[in-house]
Design a protein around this motif. Structure first.
Motif, mmCIF file in Angstrom:
data_model
loop_
_atom_site.group_PDB
_atom_site.id
_atom_site.type_symbol
_atom_site.label_atom_id
_atom_site.label_comp_id
_atom_site.label_asym_id
_atom_site.label_seq_id
_atom_site.Cartn_x
_atom_site.Cartn_y
_atom_site.Cartn_z
ATOM 1 N N ILE A 89 29.391 -4.995 -34.247
ATOM 2 C CA ILE A 89 28.715 -4.028 -33.367
ATOM 3 C C ILE A 89 28.337 -2.783 -34.157
ATOM 4 O O ILE A 89 29.180 -2.246 -34.875
ATOM 5 C CB ILE A 89 29.625 -3.672 -32.171
ATOM 6 N N PRO A 90 27.128 -2.301 -34.097
ATOM 7 C CA PRO A 90 25.935 -2.959 -33.570
ATOM 8 C C PRO A 90 25.375 -3.903 -34.632
ATOM 9 O O PRO A 90 25.280 -3.550 -35.800
ATOM 10 C CB PRO A 90 24.984 -1.784 -33.306
ATOM 11 N N ALA A 91 25.044 -5.109 -34.231
ATOM 12 C CA ALA A 91 24.560 -6.123 -35.171
ATOM 13 C C ALA A 91 23.050 -6.040 -35.304
ATOM 14 O O ALA A 91 22.332 -5.980 -34.310
ATOM 15 C CB ALA A 91 24.970 -7.511 -34.700
ATOM 16 N N ILE A 124 28.743 -11.122 -30.980
ATOM 17 C CA ILE A 124 27.716 -10.401 -31.717
ATOM 18 C C ILE A 124 27.019 -9.454 -30.751
ATOM 19 O O ILE A 124 26.308 -9.879 -29.839
ATOM 20 C CB ILE A 124 26.689 -11.377 -32.342
ATOM 21 N N ALA A 125 27.268 -8.148 -30.921
ATOM 22 C CA ALA A 125 26.652 -7.124 -30.075
ATOM 23 C C ALA A 125 25.346 -6.699 -30.747
ATOM 24 O O ALA A 125 25.326 -5.832 -31.620
ATOM 25 C CB ALA A 125 27.603 -5.944 -29.890
ATOM 26 N N PHE A 126 24.277 -7.332 -30.324
ATOM 27 C CA PHE A 126 22.972 -7.257 -30.990
ATOM 28 C C PHE A 126 22.188 -6.050 -30.520
ATOM 29 O O PHE A 126 22.098 -5.779 -29.332
ATOM 30 C CB PHE A 126 22.208 -8.550 -30.679
ATOM 31 N N ARG A 127 21.593 -5.312 -31.498
ATOM 32 C CA ARG A 127 20.850 -4.103 -31.150
ATOM 33 C C ARG A 127 19.513 -4.112 -31.908
ATOM 34 O O ARG A 127 19.434 -3.627 -33.031
ATOM 35 C CB ARG A 127 21.673 -2.869 -31.516
ATOM 36 N N GLU A 128 18.548 -4.698 -31.284
ATOM 37 C CA GLU A 128 17.215 -4.773 -31.889
ATOM 38 C C GLU A 128 16.177 -4.988 -30.801
ATOM 39 O O GLU A 128 16.441 -5.664 -29.811
ATOM 40 C CB GLU A 128 17.162 -5.944 -32.871
ATOM 41 N N THR A 129 15.006 -4.401 -30.974
ATOM 42 C CA THR A 129 13.896 -4.636 -30.053
ATOM 43 C C THR A 129 12.613 -4.111 -30.688
ATOM 44 O O THR A 129 12.671 -3.130 -31.440
ATOM 45 C CB THR A 129 14.136 -3.947 -28.681
ATOM 46 N N PRO A 130 11.488 -4.746 -30.441
ATOM 47 C CA PRO A 130 11.292 -6.024 -29.762
ATOM 48 C C PRO A 130 11.755 -7.176 -30.652
ATOM 49 O O PRO A 130 12.089 -6.974 -31.826
ATOM 50 C CB PRO A 130 9.775 -6.066 -29.537
ATOM 51 N N VAL A 149 26.643 -13.963 -27.661
ATOM 52 C CA VAL A 149 25.540 -13.067 -28.008
ATOM 53 C C VAL A 149 25.398 -12.045 -26.886
ATOM 54 O O VAL A 149 25.088 -12.402 -25.746
ATOM 55 C CB VAL A 149 24.225 -13.847 -28.213
ATOM 56 N N VAL A 150 25.654 -10.786 -27.216
ATOM 57 C CA VAL A 150 25.658 -9.727 -26.215
ATOM 58 C C VAL A 150 24.698 -8.624 -26.665
ATOM 59 O O VAL A 150 25.070 -7.727 -27.421
ATOM 60 C CB VAL A 150 27.070 -9.143 -26.006
ATOM 61 N N PRO A 151 23.442 -8.677 -26.227
ATOM 62 C CA PRO A 151 22.531 -7.584 -26.543
ATOM 63 C C PRO A 151 23.051 -6.282 -25.933
ATOM 64 O O PRO A 151 23.581 -6.271 -24.821
ATOM 65 C CB PRO A 151 21.207 -8.010 -25.890
ATOM 66 N N LEU A 152 22.916 -5.207 -26.673
ATOM 67 C CA LEU A 152 23.392 -3.909 -26.183
ATOM 68 C C LEU A 152 22.356 -3.351 -25.213
ATOM 69 O O LEU A 152 21.509 -2.536 -25.555
ATOM 70 C CB LEU A 152 23.652 -2.980 -27.364
ATOM 71 N N MET A 153 22.464 -3.824 -23.967
ATOM 72 C CA MET A 153 21.512 -3.496 -22.904
ATOM 73 C C MET A 153 22.280 -2.974 -21.700
ATOM 74 O O MET A 153 22.618 -3.727 -20.796
ATOM 75 C CB MET A 153 20.698 -4.746 -22.528
#
Length: 198
Positions: A89-91, A124-130, A149-153
């Motif tokens: 985190i944050p991945a 995996i705390a994913f932090r990316e966009t788009p 897979v856990v997007p940080l949303m």
């Protein structure tokens, strides 16, 4: 319970800080590692001089062992070192791509690879966009391999009043996935406002 927290190089240092503080408050045995990029981001995002893992730990305010990110011979790099939960985190998208390809060039990647091969709980705390199609395929690959897979949303129905509240939403979500429950009087922001997260 033993938890390995690898602090990745994506933006979102506040999420890592919130989770580490909450896990420490919950009484788990923490094992930490910080990517080089995480130190740069933390310095920018906390407006603090964070040049080393020691600086980061001092800023967070916990007392936990840490391992050099370049030390792929450290304890968490071995499957014989029994860890119950691994979380990155944050991945970043780059981290996810290397994990999906089976690349282990630093401790965060190696520990994650160990978690997958040993069938342990990896989040995996994913932090990316788009997201590009490559990102989506890599996320699918690591999910199929067994990672959470856990997007940080964060959600906003809790009416957060500050950034700590926003980060706490994701902290509660991650702790639930790991099966860690905060002790009463812990450090999670505004606990009286959490009736559950969805």
């Amino acid at each position: 319970m033993k938890v390995f927290v690898g602090v990745g190089g994506a933006s979102g240092s506040i999420y890592a800080r919130s989770l580490i503080r909450a896990l420490d408050s919950a009484g788990v045995e923490l094992h930490l590692s910080f990517s080089r990029a995480s130190l740069i981001n933390a310095s920018l995002e906390f407006s603090a001089e964070i040049l080393s893992p020691q600086d980061y730990i001092r800023h967070i305010g916990v007392d936990a062992p840490y391992y050099d990110c370049d030390d792929i011979g450290a304890k968490p790099a071995s499957g014989s070192f029994l860890i119950d939960n691994y979380v990155i985190i944050p991945a970043s998208a780059g981290f996810v791509g290397r994990l999906a390809a089976g690349v282990s060039s630093d401790l965060l990647q190696r520990a994650s690879d160990v978690a997958l091969k040993e069938g342990r709980n990896l989040t995996i705390a994913f932090r990316e966009t788009p997201l590009s199609l490559i990102h989506l395929r890599n996320l699918t690959t690591i999910k199929e391999a067994g990672a959470n897979v856990v997007p940080l949303m964060p959600g906003f129905y809790t009416n957060p009043i500050n950034l700590e509240d926003v980060a706490s939403f994701m902290t509660m979500k991650l702790m639930d996935i790991m099966g860690v429950h905060p002790k009463s009087g812990g450090t999670i922001a505004s606990p009286k406002r959490w009736g559950g997260v969805g």
